[in-house]
Design a protein around this motif. Structure first.
Motif, PDB file in Angstrom:
ATOM      1  N   GLU A  23       0.885  -1.167   0.000  1.00 43.18           N
ATOM      2  CA  GLU A  23       0.000   0.000   0.000  1.00 43.18           C
ATOM      3  C   GLU A  23       0.921   1.215   0.000  1.00 43.18           C
ATOM      4  O   GLU A  23       1.586   1.495   0.975  1.00 43.18           O
ATOM      5  CB  GLU A  23      -0.902  -0.017   1.233  1.00 43.18           C
ATOM      6  N   PHE A  24       0.982   1.913  -1.123  1.00 45.58           N
ATOM      7  CA  PHE A  24       1.951   2.998  -1.278  1.00 45.58           C
ATOM      8  C   PHE A  24       1.457   4.341  -0.738  1.00 45.58           C
ATOM      9  O   PHE A  24       2.261   5.235  -0.508  1.00 45.58           O
ATOM     10  CB  PHE A  24       2.369   3.121  -2.750  1.00 45.58           C
ATOM     11  N   LEU A  25       0.155   4.489  -0.520  1.00 40.35           N
ATOM     12  CA  LEU A  25      -0.356   5.747   0.028  1.00 40.35           C
ATOM     13  C   LEU A  25      -0.118   5.835   1.535  1.00 40.35           C
ATOM     14  O   LEU A  25       0.140   6.893   2.075  1.00 40.35           O
ATOM     15  CB  LEU A  25      -1.845   5.911  -0.276  1.00 40.35           C
ATOM     16  N   SER A  26      -0.230   4.700   2.196  1.00 42.66           N
ATOM     17  CA  SER A  26       0.084   4.664   3.618  1.00 42.66           C
ATOM     18  C   SER A  26       1.258   3.707   3.814  1.00 42.66           C
ATOM     19  O   SER A  26       1.694   3.046   2.887  1.00 42.66           O
ATOM     20  CB  SER A  26      -1.132   4.205   4.427  1.00 42.66           C
ATOM     21  N   VAL A  27       1.741   3.617   4.993  1.00 34.81           N
ATOM     22  CA  VAL A  27       2.884   2.753   5.262  1.00 34.81           C
ATOM     23  C   VAL A  27       2.406   1.321   5.461  1.00 34.81           C
ATOM     24  O   VAL A  27       1.426   1.072   6.156  1.00 34.81           O
ATOM     25  CB  VAL A  27       3.634   3.247   6.521  1.00 34.81           C
ATOM     26  N   SER A  28       3.084   0.382   4.815  1.00 32.96           N
ATOM     27  CA  SER A  28       2.792  -1.030   5.031  1.00 32.96           C
ATOM     28  C   SER A  28       4.098  -1.799   5.057  1.00 32.96           C
ATOM     29  O   SER A  28       5.117  -1.351   4.550  1.00 32.96           O
ATOM     30  CB  SER A  28       1.866  -1.564   3.924  1.00 32.96           C
ATOM     31  N   LEU A  29       4.047  -2.964   5.660  1.00 36.31           N
ATOM     32  CA  LEU A  29       5.217  -3.817   5.751  1.00 36.31           C
ATOM     33  C   LEU A  29       4.733  -5.263   5.662  1.00 36.31           C
ATOM     34  O   LEU A  29       4.559  -5.938   6.676  1.00 36.31           O
ATOM     35  CB  LEU A  29       5.952  -3.559   7.064  1.00 36.31           C
ATOM     36  N   SER A  60       9.559 -11.323   2.924  1.00 32.37           N
ATOM     37  CA  SER A  60      10.792 -11.419   3.706  1.00 32.37           C
ATOM     38  C   SER A  60      10.594 -11.031   5.175  1.00 32.37           C
ATOM     39  O   SER A  60      11.470 -11.247   6.007  1.00 32.37           O
ATOM     40  CB  SER A  60      11.872 -10.533   3.083  1.00 32.37           C
ATOM     41  N   ILE A  61       9.427 -10.462   5.500  1.00 34.89           N
ATOM     42  CA  ILE A  61       9.115 -10.042   6.872  1.00 34.89           C
ATOM     43  C   ILE A  61       8.388 -11.188   7.575  1.00 34.89           C
ATOM     44  O   ILE A  61       7.423 -11.736   7.035  1.00 34.89           O
ATOM     45  CB  ILE A  61       8.210  -8.778   6.867  1.00 34.89           C
ATOM     46  N   PRO A  62       8.794 -11.581   8.784  1.00 32.90           N
ATOM     47  CA  PRO A  62       8.065 -12.634   9.501  1.00 32.90           C
ATOM     48  C   PRO A  62       6.573 -12.275   9.605  1.00 32.90           C
ATOM     49  O   PRO A  62       6.214 -11.109   9.821  1.00 32.90           O
ATOM     50  CB  PRO A  62       8.732 -12.652  10.883  1.00 32.90           C
ATOM     51  N   GLU A  63       5.741 -13.274   9.425  1.00 30.21           N
ATOM     52  CA  GLU A  63       4.290 -13.054   9.350  1.00 30.21           C
ATOM     53  C   GLU A  63       3.737 -12.272  10.548  1.00 30.21           C
ATOM     54  O   GLU A  63       2.860 -11.426  10.392  1.00 30.21           O
ATOM     55  CB  GLU A  63       3.567 -14.399   9.217  1.00 30.21           C
ATOM     56  N   GLU A  64       4.253 -12.516  11.768  1.00 33.10           N
ATOM     57  CA  GLU A  64       3.707 -11.827  12.939  1.00 33.10           C
ATOM     58  C   GLU A  64       4.005 -10.327  12.947  1.00 33.10           C
ATOM     59  O   GLU A  64       3.375  -9.567  13.683  1.00 33.10           O
ATOM     60  CB  GLU A  64       4.191 -12.470  14.248  1.00 33.10           C
ATOM     61  N   PHE A  65       4.934  -9.879  12.106  1.00 35.56           N
ATOM     62  CA  PHE A  65       5.261  -8.457  12.039  1.00 35.56           C
ATOM     63  C   PHE A  65       4.696  -7.761  10.805  1.00 35.56           C
ATOM     64  O   PHE A  65       4.829  -6.550  10.655  1.00 35.56           O
ATOM     65  CB  PHE A  65       6.786  -8.265  12.070  1.00 35.56           C
ATOM     66  N   GLN A  66       4.067  -8.494   9.919  1.00 38.69           N
ATOM     67  CA  GLN A  66       3.516  -7.896   8.698  1.00 38.69           C
ATOM     68  C   GLN A  66       2.249  -7.106   9.000  1.00 38.69           C
ATOM     69  O   GLN A  66       1.455  -7.486   9.863  1.00 38.69           O
ATOM     70  CB  GLN A  66       3.187  -8.981   7.673  1.00 38.69           C
TER      71      GLN A  66
END
Length: 192
Positions: A91-97, A101-107
């Motif tokens: 989502e480029f309008l807001s911040v997303s992660l 490569s990011i562990p699922e619990e931190f996405q």
């Protein structure tokens, strides 16, 4: 011909007469169904839940990626070379992660919306199809188009960065011809 990346037996479904190029990469073949007489050319990459109907063609260097996303394609669909289809995106309008490569619990964040391409669609070379797109029967797009989530008309040609309407197509005899193709090839399958 064997594939160098996966075993055909691991596909969820592989139709009769289907051809998959030797260098097609399917990350999770157990999530992929390929219909009768569909051809997927070399250097195509698929990494999501994917279903494609019969008598379709995906040209070389196409990418269908989206991890947890889903893409469903009908019958008699052509996907042009170098096309990319993405049911998941940042989502480029807001911040997303939400990258793999990011562990699922931190996405968090991101967009995950199913893509549906109905029967008789023709997607031009080097198109980009974004999350949530649903293309009606007979949709066509010019080369280098960006196909966004919006309402499209059946049997119409679109093109450009915002996939603008260009021309109303005439389906003519397509349904009669495709009916004859199915009858001929389905009959040849039952004779074997």
């Amino acid at each position: 011909m064997e594939n160098i990346f996966f075993d055909y037996k691991n596909l969820k479904y592989l139709g009769k007469g289907a051809i998959i190029g030797k260098t097609v990469r399917i990350r999770n073949p157990e999530k992929v169904s390929i219909g009768n007489y569909t051809i997927i050319d070399d250097f195509t990459y698929i990494s999501c839940d994917f279903e494609i109907g019969s008598y379709c063609h995906i040209a070389s260097n196409s990418t269908i990626s989206g991890g947890n996303g889903k893409v469903k394609i009908g019958d008699f669909v052509g996907i042009g070379a170098g096309t990319s289809i993405h049911p998941c995106s940042s989502e480029f309008l807001s911040v997303s992660l939400e990258m793999p490569s990011i562990p699922e619990e931190f996405q968090y964040g991101g967009i995950n919306e199913r893509i549906i391409i109905n029967n008789y669609c023709q997607i031009g070379a080097k198109n980009t199809i974004l999350p949530g797109v649903s293309l009606p029967e007979g949709f066509a797009s010019s080369a280098n188009s960006v196909i966004r989530k919006k309402k499209y008309r059946q049997w119409s040609l679109y093109g450009g960065n915002d996939s603008n309407f260009i021309y109303k197509r005439n389906p003519g005899q397509i349904k009669e011809i495709t009916k004859k193709i199915k009858e001929k090839y389905d009959a040849s399958i039952s004779e074997r």
